[in-house]
Design a protein around this motif. Structure first.
Motif, mmCIF file in Angstrom:
data_model
loop_
_atom_site.group_PDB
_atom_site.id
_atom_site.type_symbol
_atom_site.label_atom_id
_atom_site.label_comp_id
_atom_site.label_asym_id
_atom_site.label_seq_id
_atom_site.Cartn_x
_atom_site.Cartn_y
_atom_site.Cartn_z
ATOM 1 N N TYR A 27 27.105 -3.974 22.966
ATOM 2 C CA TYR A 27 25.849 -3.299 22.650
ATOM 3 C C TYR A 27 24.700 -3.723 23.549
ATOM 4 C CZ TYR A 27 28.651 -2.920 18.471
ATOM 5 O OH TYR A 27 29.677 -2.724 17.612
ATOM 6 N N SER A 32 20.417 0.458 25.366
ATOM 7 C CA SER A 32 21.251 0.552 24.173
ATOM 8 C C SER A 32 20.404 0.403 22.913
ATOM 9 C CB SER A 32 22.333 -0.526 24.203
ATOM 10 O OG SER A 32 23.044 -0.515 22.984
ATOM 11 N N ALA A 34 21.588 0.615 19.987
ATOM 12 C CA ALA A 34 22.378 -0.128 19.003
ATOM 13 C C ALA A 34 22.040 -1.611 19.030
ATOM 14 C CB ALA A 34 23.869 0.086 19.249
ATOM 15 N N TYR A 38 20.447 -3.590 15.919
ATOM 16 C CA TYR A 38 21.141 -4.744 15.340
ATOM 17 C C TYR A 38 20.211 -5.963 15.294
ATOM 18 C CZ TYR A 38 24.237 -8.756 14.927
ATOM 19 O OH TYR A 38 24.811 -9.935 14.534
ATOM 20 N N TRP A 78 28.977 -3.157 13.664
ATOM 21 C CA TRP A 78 27.722 -2.429 13.773
ATOM 22 C C TRP A 78 27.896 -0.927 14.027
ATOM 23 C CZ3 TRP A 78 23.473 -3.113 11.575
ATOM 24 C CH2 TRP A 78 22.297 -2.508 12.014
ATOM 25 N N PRO A 79 28.821 -0.487 14.869
ATOM 26 C CA PRO A 79 28.988 0.964 15.039
ATOM 27 C C PRO A 79 29.315 1.670 13.717
ATOM 28 C CG PRO A 79 30.136 -0.189 16.782
ATOM 29 C CD PRO A 79 29.691 -1.235 15.785
ATOM 30 N N LEU A 82 26.103 1.811 11.631
ATOM 31 C CA LEU A 82 25.173 2.845 12.099
ATOM 32 C C LEU A 82 25.618 4.244 11.697
ATOM 33 C CD1 LEU A 82 24.154 1.578 15.643
ATOM 34 C CD2 LEU A 82 22.799 1.578 13.540
ATOM 35 N N ARG A 83 26.910 4.447 11.534
ATOM 36 C CA ARG A 83 27.398 5.765 11.111
ATOM 37 C C ARG A 83 27.267 5.968 9.606
ATOM 38 N NH1 ARG A 83 31.275 4.499 15.030
ATOM 39 N NH2 ARG A 83 32.775 3.826 13.457
#
Length: 192
Positions: A27, A32, A34, A38, A78-79, A82-83
């Motif tokens: 990330y 980024s 993200a 984070y 984390w991905p 985030l979704r």
């Protein structure tokens, strides 16, 4: 006291070590969002995470390490966070999973009669002194849900009486021990 326009959650801990919130390598690319998200998440949730973990384990040092471990694992996931609709719900679930094996005897006794979320609502409200809004922000749920959990827990606890066999020395101490920036301002009496 935080300004009225601040987010409902706890304020950033200025003593927090910046290096502990470095996102995973994937990330850190230029631009980024993200990585920024984070890091911001970690800064806003760190104070409550480490205080909560310390409270449920009965050890501040263990709480700090468990909160760090939960945030590191959240970085890996984390991905997925985030979704989701509420990334903080995943963070809270990870924190609860990290602390579960090290909960105090008192909390394990309470958990025989109350659900984990109800106990968490009590801890955040009475042990850490958070408002239901701040507790909801930390747990990733609406303040109204936290309030229902808190009320259900108190109702169930009142019905337990002596049946729970909880030693008095291990009783949960329901007192405010939060830093001033977690508490609402005290009203000044005009007669003073």
């Amino acid at each position: 006291m935080p300004p009225l326009s601040s987010p409902p959650g706890p304020q950033v801990d200025p003593a927090a070590d910046e290096r502990q919130f470095v996102p995973p390598r994937a990330y850190r690319g230029a631009g980024s969002g993200a990585a920024v998200a984070y890091t911001a998440f970690c800064h806003s949730h760190w104070p409550v995470y480490q205080r909560y973990a310390g409270a449920v384990t009965g050890c501040h040092a263990a709480g700090v390490e468990l909160a760090r471990a939960a945030l590191r694992e959240l970085g890996v996931q984390w991905p997925t966070a985030l979704r989701s609709d509420v990334p903080s719900a995943l963070g809270w679930a990870l924190l609860c999973a990290m602390t579960a094996p090290r909960r105090t005897v008192t909390l394990r006794t309470l958990l025989r009669n109350l659900c984990v979320r109800e106990v968490d609502a009590l801890i955040l409200r009475y042990k850490l002194g958070l408002t239901v809004r701040q507790a909801g922000y930390a747990m990733g749920m609406a303040p109204e849900v936290v309030e229902v959990l808190r009320r259900n827990a108190l109702r169930k606890a009142a019905g337990l009486g002596r049946e729970s066999h909880m030693p008095g020395s291990n009783a949960v101490r329901l007192r405010r021990c939060a830093p001033e920036h977690f508490l609402p301002p005290r009203r000044q009496d005009s007669s003073e």
